[in-house]
Design an enzyme around this catalytic site. Structure first.
Site, PDB file in Angstrom:
ATOM      1  N   HIS A 104       8.969  -9.339 106.544  1.00 54.16           N
ATOM      2  CA  HIS A 104       9.835  -8.156 106.632  1.00 54.16           C
ATOM      3  C   HIS A 104      10.509  -7.831 105.288  1.00 54.16           C
ATOM      4  CE1 HIS A 104       9.877  -6.492 110.622  1.00 54.16           C
ATOM      5  NE2 HIS A 104      10.166  -7.641 111.218  1.00 54.16           N
ATOM      6  N   GLN A 143      24.211  -8.562 115.430  1.00 52.81           N
ATOM      7  CA  GLN A 143      22.831  -8.111 115.606  1.00 52.81           C
ATOM      8  C   GLN A 143      22.904  -6.587 115.629  1.00 52.81           C
ATOM      9  OE1 GLN A 143      19.735  -9.158 115.484  1.00 52.81           O
ATOM     10  NE2 GLN A 143      18.966  -7.135 116.041  1.00 52.81           N
ATOM     11  N   CYS A 144      22.589  -5.956 114.511  1.00 59.09           N
ATOM     12  CA  CYS A 144      22.771  -4.501 114.417  1.00 59.09           C
ATOM     13  C   CYS A 144      21.540  -3.707 114.830  1.00 59.09           C
ATOM     14  CB  CYS A 144      23.175  -4.106 113.013  1.00 59.09           C
ATOM     15  SG  CYS A 144      24.900  -4.500 112.656  1.00 59.09           S
ATOM     16  N   GLN A 145      20.339  -4.279 114.667  1.00 60.37           N
ATOM     17  CA  GLN A 145      19.138  -3.532 115.050  1.00 60.37           C
ATOM     18  C   GLN A 145      19.096  -3.411 116.564  1.00 60.37           C
ATOM     19  OE1 GLN A 145      15.184  -5.251 114.500  1.00 60.37           O
ATOM     20  NE2 GLN A 145      14.548  -3.368 113.481  1.00 60.37           N
ATOM     21  N   TYR A 182       4.614  -4.201 117.925  1.00 62.04           N
ATOM     22  CA  TYR A 182       4.114  -5.374 117.194  1.00 62.04           C
ATOM     23  C   TYR A 182       2.598  -5.491 117.349  1.00 62.04           C
ATOM     24  CZ  TYR A 182       9.002  -6.900 117.240  1.00 62.04           C
ATOM     25  OH  TYR A 182      10.364  -6.978 117.067  1.00 62.04           O
ATOM     26  N   PRO A 237      19.639 -13.389 120.756  1.00 60.50           N
ATOM     27  CA  PRO A 237      18.666 -12.785 121.681  1.00 60.50           C
ATOM     28  C   PRO A 237      17.229 -12.658 121.191  1.00 60.50           C
ATOM     29  CG  PRO A 237      20.251 -11.135 120.910  1.00 60.50           C
ATOM     30  CD  PRO A 237      20.630 -12.419 120.279  1.00 60.50           C
ATOM     31  N   TYR A 238      17.000 -12.947 119.907  1.00 59.90           N
ATOM     32  CA  TYR A 238      15.653 -12.760 119.362  1.00 59.90           C
ATOM     33  C   TYR A 238      15.153 -14.011 118.660  1.00 59.90           C
ATOM     34  CZ  TYR A 238      16.977  -7.933 120.191  1.00 59.90           C
ATOM     35  OH  TYR A 238      17.407  -6.769 120.783  1.00 59.90           O
ATOM     36  N   MET A 274      15.735 -12.390 113.007  1.00 59.61           N
ATOM     37  CA  MET A 274      16.130 -11.039 112.552  1.00 59.61           C
ATOM     38  C   MET A 274      16.161 -11.060 111.042  1.00 59.61           C
ATOM     39  SD  MET A 274      16.776  -7.979 113.350  1.00 59.61           S
ATOM     40  CE  MET A 274      16.872  -6.777 112.006  1.00 59.61           C
ATOM     41  N   GLU A 275      15.445 -10.091 110.477  1.00 62.26           N
ATOM     42  CA  GLU A 275      15.122 -10.071 109.056  1.00 62.26           C
ATOM     43  C   GLU A 275      16.257  -9.599 108.162  1.00 62.26           C
ATOM     44  OE1 GLU A 275      13.642  -8.307 111.497  1.00 62.26           O
ATOM     45  OE2 GLU A 275      13.466  -6.196 110.936  1.00 62.26           O
ATOM     46  N   ARG A 327      17.133 -16.348 124.359  1.00 60.84           N
ATOM     47  CA  ARG A 327      16.114 -15.546 123.667  1.00 60.84           C
ATOM     48  C   ARG A 327      15.407 -14.655 124.676  1.00 60.84           C
ATOM     49  NH1 ARG A 327      11.290 -18.272 120.006  1.00 60.84           N
ATOM     50  NH2 ARG A 327      10.326 -16.335 119.273  1.00 60.84           N
ATOM     51  N   MET A 328      15.486 -13.337 124.509  1.00 60.56           N
ATOM     52  CA  MET A 328      14.991 -12.413 125.530  1.00 60.56           C
ATOM     53  C   MET A 328      13.501 -12.565 125.782  1.00 60.56           C
ATOM     54  SD  MET A 328      17.015  -8.843 125.408  1.00 60.56           S
ATOM     55  CE  MET A 328      16.983  -8.523 123.654  1.00 60.56           C
ATOM     56  N   ASP A 382      17.103  -0.340 122.569  1.00 62.56           N
ATOM     57  CA  ASP A 382      17.012  -1.674 123.183  1.00 62.56           C
ATOM     58  C   ASP A 382      16.217  -1.630 124.481  1.00 62.56           C
ATOM     59  OD1 ASP A 382      20.365  -2.878 122.286  1.00 62.56           O
ATOM     60  OD2 ASP A 382      18.487  -2.798 121.172  1.00 62.56           O
ATOM     61  N   HIS A 416       7.035 -14.330 109.787  1.00 66.22           N
ATOM     62  CA  HIS A 416       7.293 -12.954 110.213  1.00 66.22           C
ATOM     63  C   HIS A 416       8.514 -12.388 109.493  1.00 66.22           C
ATOM     64  CE1 HIS A 416       7.222  -9.653 113.260  1.00 66.22           C
ATOM     65  NE2 HIS A 416       8.506  -9.628 113.003  1.00 66.22           N
ATOM     66  N   GLU A 417       9.605 -13.141 109.543  1.00 68.20           N
ATOM     67  CA  GLU A 417      10.840 -12.610 108.933  1.00 68.20           C
ATOM     68  C   GLU A 417      10.720 -12.495 107.420  1.00 68.20           C
ATOM     69  OE1 GLU A 417      11.860 -12.500 112.860  1.00 68.20           O
ATOM     70  OE2 GLU A 417      12.444 -11.321 111.140  1.00 68.20           O
ATOM     71  N   GLU A 434       6.998  -3.293 112.403  1.00 64.78           N
ATOM     72  CA  GLU A 434       6.564  -4.495 113.130  1.00 64.78           C
ATOM     73  C   GLU A 434       5.063  -4.726 113.107  1.00 64.78           C
ATOM     74  OE1 GLU A 434      10.489  -5.562 113.690  1.00 64.78           O
ATOM     75  OE2 GLU A 434       8.595  -6.619 113.637  1.00 64.78           O
TER      76      GLU A 434
HETATM   77  C1  LIG Z   1       9.498   1.348 120.235  1.00 70.03           C
HETATM   78  C2  LIG Z   1      10.774   0.571 120.268  1.00 70.03           C
HETATM   79  C3  LIG Z   1      11.785   1.290 119.484  1.00 70.03           C
HETATM   80  C4  LIG Z   1      12.830   0.726 118.974  1.00 70.03           C
HETATM   81  C5  LIG Z   1      13.138  -0.707 119.154  1.00 70.03           C
HETATM   82  C6  LIG Z   1      13.859  -1.208 117.931  1.00 70.03           C
HETATM   83  C7  LIG Z   1      14.748  -2.177 118.009  1.00 70.03           C
HETATM   84  C8  LIG Z   1      15.109  -2.749 119.333  1.00 70.03           C
HETATM   85  C9  LIG Z   1      16.253  -3.707 119.296  1.00 70.03           C
HETATM   86  O1  LIG Z   1      16.340  -4.267 120.577  1.00 70.03           O
HETATM   87  C10 LIG Z   1      16.158  -4.805 118.270  1.00 70.03           C
HETATM   88  C11 LIG Z   1      15.108  -5.631 118.217  1.00 70.03           C
HETATM   89  C12 LIG Z   1      15.145  -6.745 117.292  1.00 70.03           C
HETATM   90  C13 LIG Z   1      14.083  -7.607 117.203  1.00 70.03           C
HETATM   91  C14 LIG Z   1      14.183  -8.752 116.345  1.00 70.03           C
HETATM   92  C15 LIG Z   1      13.225  -9.677 116.222  1.00 70.03           C
HETATM   93  C16 LIG Z   1      11.846  -9.553 116.809  1.00 70.03           C
HETATM   94  O2  LIG Z   1      10.950  -9.321 115.765  1.00 70.03           O
HETATM   95  C17 LIG Z   1      11.389 -10.795 117.592  1.00 70.03           C
HETATM   96  C18 LIG Z   1      11.321 -10.510 119.058  1.00 70.03           C
HETATM   97  C19 LIG Z   1      10.498 -11.512 119.849  1.00 70.03           C
HETATM   98  C20 LIG Z   1      10.993 -12.936 119.667  1.00 70.03           C
HETATM   99  O3  LIG Z   1      12.059 -13.299 120.206  1.00 70.03           O
HETATM  100  O4  LIG Z   1      10.323 -13.690 118.959  1.00 70.03           O
HETATM  101 ZN   LIG Z   2       9.851  -8.122 113.196  1.00 70.12          ZN
END
Ligand SMILES: CC/C=C\C/C=C\C[C@@H](O)/C=C/C=C/C=C\[C@@H](O)CCCC(=O)O
Ligand SMILES: [Zn+2]
Length: 621
Positions: free
Chosen positions: A302, A137-139, A389, A269-270, A273-274, A572-573, A381, A298-299, A321
């Site tokens: 992306h 999970q790189c993002q 979103y 955790p999500y 992821m796209e 899943r967070m 994070d 959603h994905e 997002e």
């Molecule tokens: C303003 C916030 C700035 C940067 C945050 C960017 C990335 C944060 C990092 O924690 C990665 C997030 C990845 C999210 C992946 C999928 C989400 O679209 C879904 C989250 C909610 C869910 O579980 O459905």
């Molecule tokens: Zn997204």
């Protein structure tokens, strides 16, 4: 601390030189939980005189750096720069003055067993319990712990990869698979090869390895998982091709070739992821009735908003997002339920934003309620929430409403993607294009009347709320109101058929309304509700999540074991963080929550464990 002048979360200096392609030659070691190998970076200097390539790393052991071709050893400095652990270290490589504008820098390295981009699972933690498992999970900024790179979405690069792994393990990446061949001189291994011809930002490089198999679900799609889940997943995601075509009709051609889905182990955790060519999804969307497939919409979205037109830094994350949620809800409603469904989802999203703003404000993190937050010195994070979103979605809905509806806004959305495809852009560039596209005097007047500064940089809720139709929500509101106003001693008017006509979305909204109400639902009512509606038996994770939160809010002691089971069986967070926070707020449940976390955190994804530790006040915010 001197981070890059353009991206506050990266040491790299793409203003000096950029990496245009990376060839990875790696080996996965499940004994040591490391990935070792060489990254060959194709570098383009902005000016001949540039003498240094600056990269991001995190917990990488850099063994050697050389110039491909000449074999010249290149000098490098590798050191921590600042006090933010998440940012890792700066790798500064001296480029030969006679190397010309283009050269290939080969970096031999090994990841750390605690690489924050990876989760390593032992066989016992998998469904099949036969083989170990690895996923990335790189993002936002974990790519730097997986390979040395310019870890900023400002830079996009193509990549190839050759990955050696034990022959029982299948390796997949966010790229087109070229096949797997026996490893020369090592019959116990195979080498998997990949190519990603579309330039991507570093956060979209992904890898997975495990005892996984696939089923075809469309002309350009497979579903991948451990065999225990693959048939269920093939059913759940059978509408993927229809979803892709609906998305193409809305957004333009799909340029990535393959669109596969990978169902991860429960610790992912999500929701999804796209990762290009290979969307990662949580098994919590395997509802059995396709009712949670909006995550796939959603994905898929992306593939255009985020992966083709990319936020230049994570301060502009809402561009990824907000646009993706906007497209996701267009696709979902075009496939099922029409505009009333889109309005229902929009209304649910607005309430999610309200709750998130309240939660962040209470946690003294209101700075993260800004659409465009300042991430200087901040681990992305820690800033992550539904704000980019849902506040982003609300802004786009508001603009669509004031500019004349979908008939004018959807063509703009396609033009925006066509104009900026393959680029990384800022919010200012998006806004400039918006103003240039809607150029009539009337539209210019409307756009100039928008309070941009408040939308972009104010904390809290937007000062305008787009109007959403509530026809699909009304049955939920009526039933919730009846339960909230009924006397505990007179619940006879409720019957098992009350929810019979409700969709899964309406059941989830009904519980959400009870959760959001000022009035606390009594335990007596919850027990009656459970007997009539069998809510505790519902496996849909979104309904289960809200039902458990409602029980905790009502201080229903019987719900505590199930709540702890739910936050342990999946990671899943979106689900585990609110439930852990709710249990912490309930003094009688606090110790059980903390003990449960301490017992299981070693099995959790490192990002989930880090954020939940903060929620339980076991680590600093
Ligand atoms: C303003 C916030 C700035 C940067 C945050 C960017 C990335 C944060 C990092 O924690 C990665 C997030 C990845 C999210 C992946 C999928 C989400 O679209 C879904 C989250 C909610 C869910 O579980 O459905
Ligand atoms: Zn997204």
């Amino acid at each position: 601390m001197a981070l890059s002048t353009c991206d506050p979360c990266s040491f790299s200096r793409p203003d000096l030189c950029i990496v245009t392609n990376i060839d990875l030659d790696l080996a996965v070691d499940f004994e040591k939980n490391v990935i070792a190998g060489t990254a060959h970076l194709h570098v383009e200097k902005k000016r001949d005189a540039i003498e240094a390539l600056v990269l991001d790393t995190k917990d990488l052991n850099i063994e050697a750096v050389s110039e491909q071709g000449s074999g010249r050893v290149l000098e490098f400095k590798h050191h921590d720069e600042g006090n933010i652990k998440a940012f890792g270290s700066k790798l500064e490589i001296t480029l030969p003055s006679d190397a010309g504008k283009r050269l290939i820098v080969s970096i031999q390295y090994i990841t750390s067993p605690t690489c924050s981009a990876l989760q390593w699972l032992c066989p016992e933690q998998t469904a099949g319990k036969r083989q170990p498992y690895l996923f990335s999970q790189c993002q936002a900024i974990h790519a730097r712990s997986l390979f040395p790179c310019q870890d900023t979405p400002t830079v996009k690069f193509t990549y190839t990869a050759k990955v050696k792994a034990p022959r029982e393990i299948t390796i997949l990446m966010s790229a087109v698979r070229l096949g797997a061949v026996a490893c020369e001189g090592d019959s116990s291994s195979r080498v998997h090869q990949f190519e990603q011809k579309v330039p991507i930002p570093s956060y979209l490089l992904a890898i997975v390895g495990g005892d996984i198999e696939s089923r075809d679900i469309g002309p350009r799609s497979k579903v991948w998982s451990e065999k225990e889940l693959v048939e269920q997943a093939a059913f759940e995601f059978a509408e993927t091709e229809k979803m892709l075509r609906t998305a193409e009709n809305l957004l333009g051609p799909y340029v990535w070739g393959q669109y596969d889905l990978l169902i991860l182990p429960p610790s992912f955790p999500y929701g999804g992821m796209e990762n290009p060519c290979l969307t990662f999804v949580t098994p919590t969307i395997l509802a059995g009735d396709r009712s949670l497939a909006d995550v796939v919409a959603h994905e898929i979205s992306h593939s255009w908003t985020g992966n083709l037109v990319t936020n230049s830094t994570f301060q502009d994350f809402w561009l990824n997002e907000g646009h993706t949620v906007f497209a996701e809800r267009k696709i979902t409603s075009r496939m099922h339920g029409g505009e009333p469904l889109r309005q229902f989802l929009a209304n649910e999203g607005w309430k999610t934003l309200q709750e998130t703003v309240a939660t962040l404000t209470k946690a003294k993190e209101s700075a993260y309620t800004k659409l465009i937050p300042d991430l200087t010195g901040v681990d992305p994070d820690d800033a992550f929430s539904s704000v980019p979103y849902e506040k982003g979605f609300a802004l786009l809905c508001y603009l669509e409403q004031i500019l004349g509806g979908s008939a004018v806004y959807e063509p703009f959305l396609r033009a925006y993607i066509e104009h900026f495809k393959y680029q990384s852009i800022t919010s200012q560039q998006w806004k400039d294009f918006l103003f240039s596209y809607f150029c009539s005097e009337e539209d210019q007047r409307k756009l100039q009347a928008v309070d941009w500064n408040t939308w972009f940089f104010a904390e809290g809720m937007p000062n305008v709320q787009p109007q959403f139709d509530s026809s699909l929500a009304k049955p939920c509101q009526d039933l919730a109101s009846q339960w909230l106003t009924a006397a505990d001693t007179d619940l006879s008017s409720f019957t098992a058929t009350d929810l019979q006509q409700f969709s899964a979305l309406q059941k989830r909204e009904f519980i959400a309304l009870l959760l959001q109400a000022e009035t606390v639902v009594t335990v007596a009512k919850l027990q009656t509700m459970d007997t009539l509606y069998q809510l505790s038996a519902i496996r849909n994770s979104e309904i289960c999540f809200r039902w458990l939160r409602l029980g905790v809010k009502s201080r229903w002691k019987d719900i505590i074991p199930r709540a702890l089971e739910f936050v342990t069986e999946q990671g899943r967070m979106k689900f585990v963080r609110p439930i852990y926070r709710d249990l912490y707020q309930w003094e009688e449940a606090r110790e059980a929550a903390i003990e449960n976390f301490k017992k299981h955190c070693v099995e959790m994804h490192s990002t989930t464990a880090k954020e939940v530790a903060k929620d339980l006040h076991l680590a600093a915010h």
